[in-house]
Structure formats: structure tokens, C-alpha cells
Design an enzyme around this catalytic site. Structure first.
Site, PDB file in Angstrom:
ATOM      1  N   ASP A 104     -13.060  -8.496   3.258  1.00  0.00           N
ATOM      2  CA  ASP A 104     -11.963  -9.299   3.806  1.00  0.00           C
ATOM      3  C   ASP A 104     -12.236  -9.531   5.283  1.00  0.00           C
ATOM      4  OD1 ASP A 104     -11.223  -6.988   5.140  1.00  0.00           O
ATOM      5  OD2 ASP A 104      -9.204  -6.887   4.298  1.00  0.00           O
TER       6      ASP A 104
ATOM      7  N   CYS B  27      -2.056  -8.324 -13.863  1.00  0.00           N
ATOM      8  CA  CYS B  27      -2.529  -9.436 -14.700  1.00  0.00           C
ATOM      9  C   CYS B  27      -3.835 -10.063 -14.220  1.00  0.00           C
ATOM     10  CB  CYS B  27      -1.447 -10.509 -14.776  1.00  0.00           C
ATOM     11  SG  CYS B  27       0.070  -9.950 -15.573  1.00  0.00           S
TER      12      CYS B  27
ATOM     13  N   ARG C 224      -9.054  -8.574  -0.537  1.00  0.00           N
ATOM     14  CA  ARG C 224      -8.642  -7.178  -0.625  1.00  0.00           C
ATOM     15  C   ARG C 224      -7.124  -7.058  -0.555  1.00  0.00           C
ATOM     16  NH1 ARG C 224     -10.906  -3.934   3.775  1.00  0.00           N
ATOM     17  NH2 ARG C 224     -12.921  -4.737   3.076  1.00  0.00           N
ATOM     18  N   SER C 225      -6.451  -8.013  -1.173  1.00  0.00           N
ATOM     19  CA  SER C 225      -4.991  -7.950  -1.218  1.00  0.00           C
ATOM     20  C   SER C 225      -4.551  -6.770  -2.074  1.00  0.00           C
ATOM     21  CB  SER C 225      -4.419  -9.250  -1.791  1.00  0.00           C
ATOM     22  OG  SER C 225      -4.768  -9.376  -3.156  1.00  0.00           O
TER      23      SER C 225
END
Length: 311
Positions: free
Chosen positions: A208, A150, A185-186
Site C-alpha cells: 500500500d 466476500c 491493504r484495506s
């Protein structure tokens, strides 16, 4: 008028609600094509106030637009069994889990528990595999589009609204020539977003705490899917002056992107619950989007509709 005020006046601030309006109209039309109002169940298993706020906001938006929503608060040790039960409940059309739960690899395991047919977040292996391999459909007939996560999809819709995508170029290559920095950068947002943008032709710098990775489809975007390489010795300030677009989603009040390092006229988008850009960002940016939550929730409802139509 002095230079600083003149630059601030030239920056266009775009609200998420404005972008969400057209998308919501599409969702409303789609809702009319399903047999019943889809039911979304959200699992809250943490004490994060931002997660609770997002869950409550999701519920309110769903109910205001003809969808059903239930928020279920569970202990994190009971979350897996609760998701499994929801998988088997025929009255539940979609499942969303508000992360982080454990804040480690166990969260990645939990992302694989919802059935594909109920995973409105698009985080299951089947959807993630399609995303990273730049395969946009689930079937050979290309009749079923693969779901996208999403928040990354919300960012893509925002970039499209802002005309960052070049409609003159062929579909799938419309970010060719764009340089984009993502500060996050999850595995749920930053990395898939970098892959999506690179698959659409952009040169993406993913930043990150461990450093910088560059995502591209190779020279001349000749490759079918993105590849990533480490940029040894690089940091955020090496990426910002090169970037047409800067997208940031870092939790915590202390982190700020230095305005002085931004490229003149950059498009700046914040998807953190905190303000990642300095107060004077409008002195350098041409377009500034300070939050994207309302677009993300519309995308969530859109994904729910896609799933409901397949059931």
C-alpha cells in the site's frame, strides 16, 4: 506473427461470469434446502456511485436466483440505529453495509454492529479472529464453518478455479511455493486476503502507500498461522518480478501496475472498479481476470445461505 502479438495470444482472459457459474449451481442446490427464501438487507449510506452500482447489482442477482433483497438508503448518522433495528427483525436473515461510510476507524466500529448470525460479510470480530488465527470452524466439533469476507473469499475461489492451488498438497498448504503480491491493504479486503493466502501456504507481499509487508507461515510453512514483517525500503517494483500472482484493488483511474515489471507468465487479477493493469498486461500475463464482481455476489449469497441454515 510478431512477438508482441504472439504473447498476447498466449494470455488466457477468464471472465468472472464463467467462474461464478459453477459456484452459482452450488448456491441453487443449497437454496432448495432452506425453508424460505432468505432476505438480505443492504444499507447504503454514502454517495459513492460504485457502492450504489454494487448494491443494485446485488439486488438484481439475488432476485434472479430466488433470494429476497431490500436496499435501504439511510443517512450515515442513522446507520448504526438502522443496523440495530435490522438485528432485531426476525424476518431479516442477512445484513450488508456498503462501505466506505466515514472513511476512518468509525467504519471499523460499524462493522461490529451486525449480529454474527446476520453478518454475511464476515467482518464481525468473531469471524475476523478466526480468519487471522487460521481457525476454520466456529465450534470444537467442526460442524460450523466460520464465514469469510466476500471479496477475499471470491479471490480464493478464483485462484482455485485457475488451478493456482496445488491439489497434490494437503488441504491448508496448497499455496506453498507460490509468491503473490496484493496491491491493497484495506481492513475489509487487502489485509484479510493476505492473511488467508499466507495461511494457505503462500508468500504474500502486501503493498500500500505506506510500503510493503510480507505475510508467511515462516520457513517451510511450519507455523499454524501467518506472521507479517515490514520489508524496509521495498516498493511495488521489488515485489512484481518475484510474483506468480498479482492481485490489485486500488481505487482511482491514475494507478496502473507497470506491465514491464511483471514476471513473465504471471496470473493477474483486478478487483478494483477501475482498471489497475495497463492495456498491454496480456503481453506478459498468462491469465488475466479483469473483474471479480459476479463471483463476489455469488459468495455473498453463499454466505447468506450458511447463515440461514444456522438460524
Amino acid at each position: 506473427m510478431n512477438g508482441a502479438n504472439g504473447n498476447a495470444a498466449s494470455c488466457k482472459v477468464v471472465l468472472a461470469a464463467t467462474i461464478a457459474k459453477d459456484l452459482l449451481a452450488e448456491v441453487t442446490q443449497g437454496l432448495a434446502t432452506v425453508k424460505r427464501a432468505p432476505l438480505l438487507v443492504g444499507f447504503l449510506a454514502n454517495k459513492d456511485p460504485a457502492a450504489r452500482k454494487y448494491a443494485e447489482w446485488t439486488g438484481r442477482t439475488c432476485q434472479e436466483n430466488g433470494f429476497k433483497f431490500q436496499m435501504r438508503e439511510v443517512d450515515r448518522e442513522e446507520l448504526e440505529s438502522s443496523i440495530i433495528s435490522a438485528n432485531e427483525d426476525e424476518l431479516i436473515d442477512g445484513i450488508i453495509v456498503y462501505y466506505p461510510i466515514f472513511g476512518n476507524r468509525q467504519d471499523q466500529y460499524l462493522q461490529q454492529i451486525p449480529y454474527d448470525s446476520k453478518d454475511v460479510e464476515g467482518l464481525s470480530h468473531r469471524y475476523v479472529f478466526k480468519l487471522y488465527h487460521n481457525e476454520r470452524f466456529l465450534d470444537h466439533e467442526k460442524s460450523q464453518k466460520s464465514l469469510l469476507p466476500c471479496t477475499p473469499l471470491a479471490v480464493l475461489k478464483i485462484l482455485d478455479y485457475l488451478r493456482v492451488y496445488n491439489s497434490i498438497l494437503p488441504y491448508g498448504n496448497r499455496l506453498f511455493g507460490r509468491c503473490i503480491t496484493i496491491v491493497n491493504r484495506s481492513e475489509t479486503v487487502g489485509r484479510p486476503l493476505a492473511a488467508l493466502l499466507a495461511n494457505d501456504g503462500a508468500c504474500v507481499y502486501s503493498v500500500d502507500v505506506s510500503g510493503v509487508q510480507q505475510f508467511t507461515r515462516g520457513e517451510g510453512i511450519k507455523k499454524q498461522r501467518h506472521e507479517s514483517v515490514e520489508k524496509e525500503g521495498w516498493g511495488l517494483n521489488d515485489c512484481l518480478p518475484l510474483s506468480d500472482v498479482v492481485i490489485s484493488g486500488v481505487p482511482g483511474e491514475s494507478f496502473k501496475i507497470p506491465t514491464k515489471s511483471l514476471r513473465e507468465g504471471a496470473v493477474c487479477i483486478n478487483f478494483s472498479t477501475e482498471k489497475n493493469f495497463e492495456n498491454d498486461v496480456k503481453e506478459k500475463a498468462s491469465i488475466y481476470v479483469s473483474a471479480i464482481g459476479k463471483v463476489t455476489i455469488v459468495i455473498l449469497m453463499r454466505n447468506l445461505l450458511v447463515i440461514a441454515a444456522l438460524v
